[in-house]
Motif scaffolding. Structure first.
Motif, PDB file in Angstrom:
ATOM      1  N   UNK A  23       0.849  -1.310  -0.056  1.00 42.11           N
ATOM      2  CA  UNK A  23      -0.101  -0.081   0.059  1.00 42.11           C
ATOM      3  C   UNK A  23       0.768   1.306  -0.178  1.00 42.11           C
ATOM      4  N   UNK A  24       1.900   1.358   0.941  1.00 42.88           N
ATOM      5  CA  UNK A  24       2.612   2.671   0.890  1.00 42.88           C
ATOM      6  C   UNK A  24       3.589   2.714  -0.347  1.00 42.88           C
ATOM      7  N   UNK A  25       4.041   1.415  -0.895  1.00 48.98           N
ATOM      8  CA  UNK A  25       4.618   1.366  -1.982  1.00 48.98           C
ATOM      9  C   UNK A  25       3.884   1.987  -3.176  1.00 48.98           C
ATOM     10  N   UNK A  26       2.643   1.616  -3.309  1.00 52.12           N
ATOM     11  CA  UNK A  26       1.655   2.148  -4.386  1.00 52.12           C
ATOM     12  C   UNK A  26       1.539   3.806  -4.267  1.00 52.12           C
ATOM     13  N   UNK A  27       1.433   4.011  -3.030  1.00 51.65           N
ATOM     14  CA  UNK A  27       1.567   5.625  -2.742  1.00 51.65           C
ATOM     15  C   UNK A  27       2.613   6.273  -3.141  1.00 51.65           C
ATOM     16  N   UNK A  28       4.013   5.919  -3.093  1.00 54.42           N
ATOM     17  CA  UNK A  28       5.053   6.201  -3.624  1.00 54.42           C
ATOM     18  C   UNK A  28       5.287   6.122  -5.097  1.00 54.42           C
ATOM     19  N   UNK A  29       4.637   4.981  -5.473  1.00 54.51           N
ATOM     20  CA  UNK A  29       4.751   5.068  -7.035  1.00 54.51           C
ATOM     21  C   UNK A  29       3.795   6.239  -7.734  1.00 54.51           C
ATOM     22  N   UNK A  30       2.889   6.353  -7.060  1.00 53.78           N
ATOM     23  CA  UNK A  30       1.817   7.522  -7.613  1.00 53.78           C
ATOM     24  C   UNK A  30       2.750   8.881  -7.627  1.00 53.78           C
ATOM     25  N   UNK A  31       3.331   8.993  -6.454  1.00 58.45           N
ATOM     26  CA  UNK A  31       4.022  10.504  -6.079  1.00 58.45           C
ATOM     27  C   UNK A  31       4.824  10.618  -7.346  1.00 58.45           C
ATOM     28  N   UNK A  32       5.961   9.341  -7.581  1.00 62.58           N
ATOM     29  CA  UNK A  32       7.053   9.460  -8.478  1.00 62.58           C
ATOM     30  C   UNK A  32       6.742   9.777  -9.667  1.00 62.58           C
ATOM     31  N   UNK A  33       5.667   9.115 -10.019  1.00 64.10           N
ATOM     32  CA  UNK A  33       5.206   9.229 -11.382  1.00 64.10           C
ATOM     33  C   UNK A  33       4.350  10.476 -11.901  1.00 64.10           C
ATOM     34  N   UNK A  34       3.978  11.224 -11.001  1.00 63.57           N
ATOM     35  CA  UNK A  34       3.101  12.596 -11.242  1.00 63.57           C
ATOM     36  C   UNK A  34       3.680  13.709 -10.610  1.00 63.57           C
ATOM     37  N   UNK A  35       4.652  13.823 -10.261  1.00 63.72           N
ATOM     38  CA  UNK A  35       5.211  15.239  -9.647  1.00 63.72           C
ATOM     39  C   UNK A  35       5.942  15.663 -10.835  1.00 63.72           C
ATOM     40  N   UNK A  36       5.913  15.081 -11.929  1.00 64.22           N
ATOM     41  CA  UNK A  36       6.909  15.781 -13.000  1.00 64.22           C
ATOM     42  C   UNK A  36       6.086  17.238 -13.664  1.00 64.22           C
ATOM     43  N   UNK A  37       4.846  16.808 -13.690  1.00 67.27           N
ATOM     44  CA  UNK A  37       3.949  18.023 -14.364  1.00 67.27           C
ATOM     45  C   UNK A  37       4.473  19.475 -14.141  1.00 67.27           C
TER      46      UNK A  37
END
Length: 415
Positions: A23-37
């Motif tokens: 669960x925390x891994x998926x949270x981190x994954x979502x952050x890392x993929x979508x902070x670039x905007x």
């Protein structure tokens, strides 16, 4: 003599650590993929990149992501899921440090490439890990874990913007400090992973895995991969093209268009939270057909009925959201001993298909725009054709799910 229940506590504690890792891994994954905007324009300005150079940077990173997806399953077979998960989280944390200290474009691009390698490894590792530990209520748990990804993806751009304008000790964090802080969160899921054991890593379990060649020849796996690929093309394309469509086709301002995109992500995230029990109740393949078909119907209706029905673009997120986690649940149930390679093959081909899909949408828009004579009407027809392709991908995912349903039912292997 052991007290009653004493043998249960370690396994219960281990399962909690496993859940935290996923669960925390998926949270981190979502952050890392979508902070670039929010960061991309500032990166472009600081390194004085033109549009072609920026496009090359993003394309190179997409290549790194696909490269990592292609070899992670084999690493899991060799090193075990625990070691590969730690390696994925660790490489992302390290890339945050390297991005923060990079002062030249070559150093930055290498650090950014490492981050995408970590992202690719993490996507496969989390999918394999979830497939191994969610042996009960698989559809529910898969959708729940991906809900955390959707949740962090929704708030990531806002967090990134806030951090980039924050000052600490008289220094503005800017994009370098933002990447350092956000990617340092990768350390958090490493802690429960270190103190946990994961199924599938013992020598006995490794010996029970089917040979890779048998999985690569499995036509059912190919069909599952096609269902996933067309579903994810539709999913990613809605997020990538919706604002552009609304601004150019209906002359919406950026605030209005972004608001509808936010509504799409809200529908998307909530669907992953609530759709899981439905998939467990009616079956994975039937769920895929119904959900993808509903998304296609919403998309086509939004195009046909025009601006008053624009809200249906957002509603399409309800149908398309469960596709990815439900396919992962299907793979987990059908290939319990070979889920690592099955997931690697399907996700890698899905990534290739997604890249091709975005190029096809752009090509269709330009081609139909010229065929319609150009101008505002030509642009509208081109945009409608491009978005119709997104709906066709969802429809293809639904029809392929029907074919998969019939094939598995005929052989008595329906899931």
């Amino acid at each position: 003599m052991k007290k009653p229940g004493s043998a249960v506590r370690p396994s219960s504690r281990t399962y909690v650590f496993q859940l935290l890792t996923v669960f925390v891994g998926f949270l981190v994954f979502g952050f890392s993929e979508n902070i670039k905007g929010p960061a991309i324009p500032r990166i472009q300005f600081d390194f004085r990149l033109n549009e072609q150079q920026l496009g090359s940077l993003l394309s190179l990173n997409a290549l790194g992501y696909l490269l990592a997806c292609s070899f992670t399953g084999f690493l899991v077979r060799r090193l075990g899921i625990k070691a590969v998960s730690l390696l994925a989280f660790g490489s992302m944390a390290l890339s945050g440090v390297l991005i923060a200290v990079s002062r030249t474009y070559p150093a930055f691009s290498a650090s950014y490439f490492l981050m995408y390698i970590g992202n690719g490894m993490l996507e496969i590792a989390l999918a394999i890990l979830a497939a191994r530990i969610f042996v009960k209520n698989t559809g529910t748990m898969m959708n729940l874990s991906h809900f955390f990804y959707g949740l962090s993806s929704t708030v990531a751009p806002l967090l990134a913007s806030g951090l980039m304008s924050m000052s600490l000790g008289g220094f503005t964090l800017d994009w370098r400090g933002m990447y350092l802080i956000m990617l340092s969160l990768s350390v958090l899921p490493m802690l429960p992973a270190l103190f946990s054991r994961f199924p599938g890593d013992t020598p006995e379990e490794k010996e029970q895995r089917p040979p890779i060649s048998s999985l690569l020849r499995d036509r059912t796996l190919l069909l599952i991969t096609l269902v996933l690929t067309f579903g994810v093309i539709s999913e990613l394309s809605i997020g990538g093209w919706l604002v552009n469509f609304l601004e150019k086709a209906y002359s919406w301002n950026v605030t209005e268009a972004s608001g509808l995109l936010s509504l799409f992500f809200l529908c998307f995230t909530l669907a992953r939270l609530f759709a899981g029990p439905i998939t467990d109740r009616i079956g994975f393949t039937l769920s895929l057909a119904l959900f993808a078909g509903a998304s296609a119907l919403c998309t086509f209706a939004a195009i046909v009925f025009g601006e008053p029905a624009a809200f249906l673009f957002a509603a399409a997120g309800i149908g398309i959201a469960p596709i990815y986690p439900t396919v992962m649940a299907l793979i987990a149930k059908r290939y319990p001993r070979g889920s690592d390679i099955a997931i690697t093959v399907s996700v890698t081909l899905m990534g290739v298909g997604s890249v091709i899909g975005n190029y096809l949408i752009g090509f269709l828009i330009e081609a139909c725009k010229r065929l319609a004579g150009g101008g505002s009407l030509g642009l509208l027809r081109g945009l409608q054709a491009g978005y119709a392709f997104i709906g066709l991908c969802a429809l293809a995912s639904s029809l392929l799910s029907v074919a998969l349903f019939r094939s598995l039912k005929r052989r008595g292997e329906l899931l």
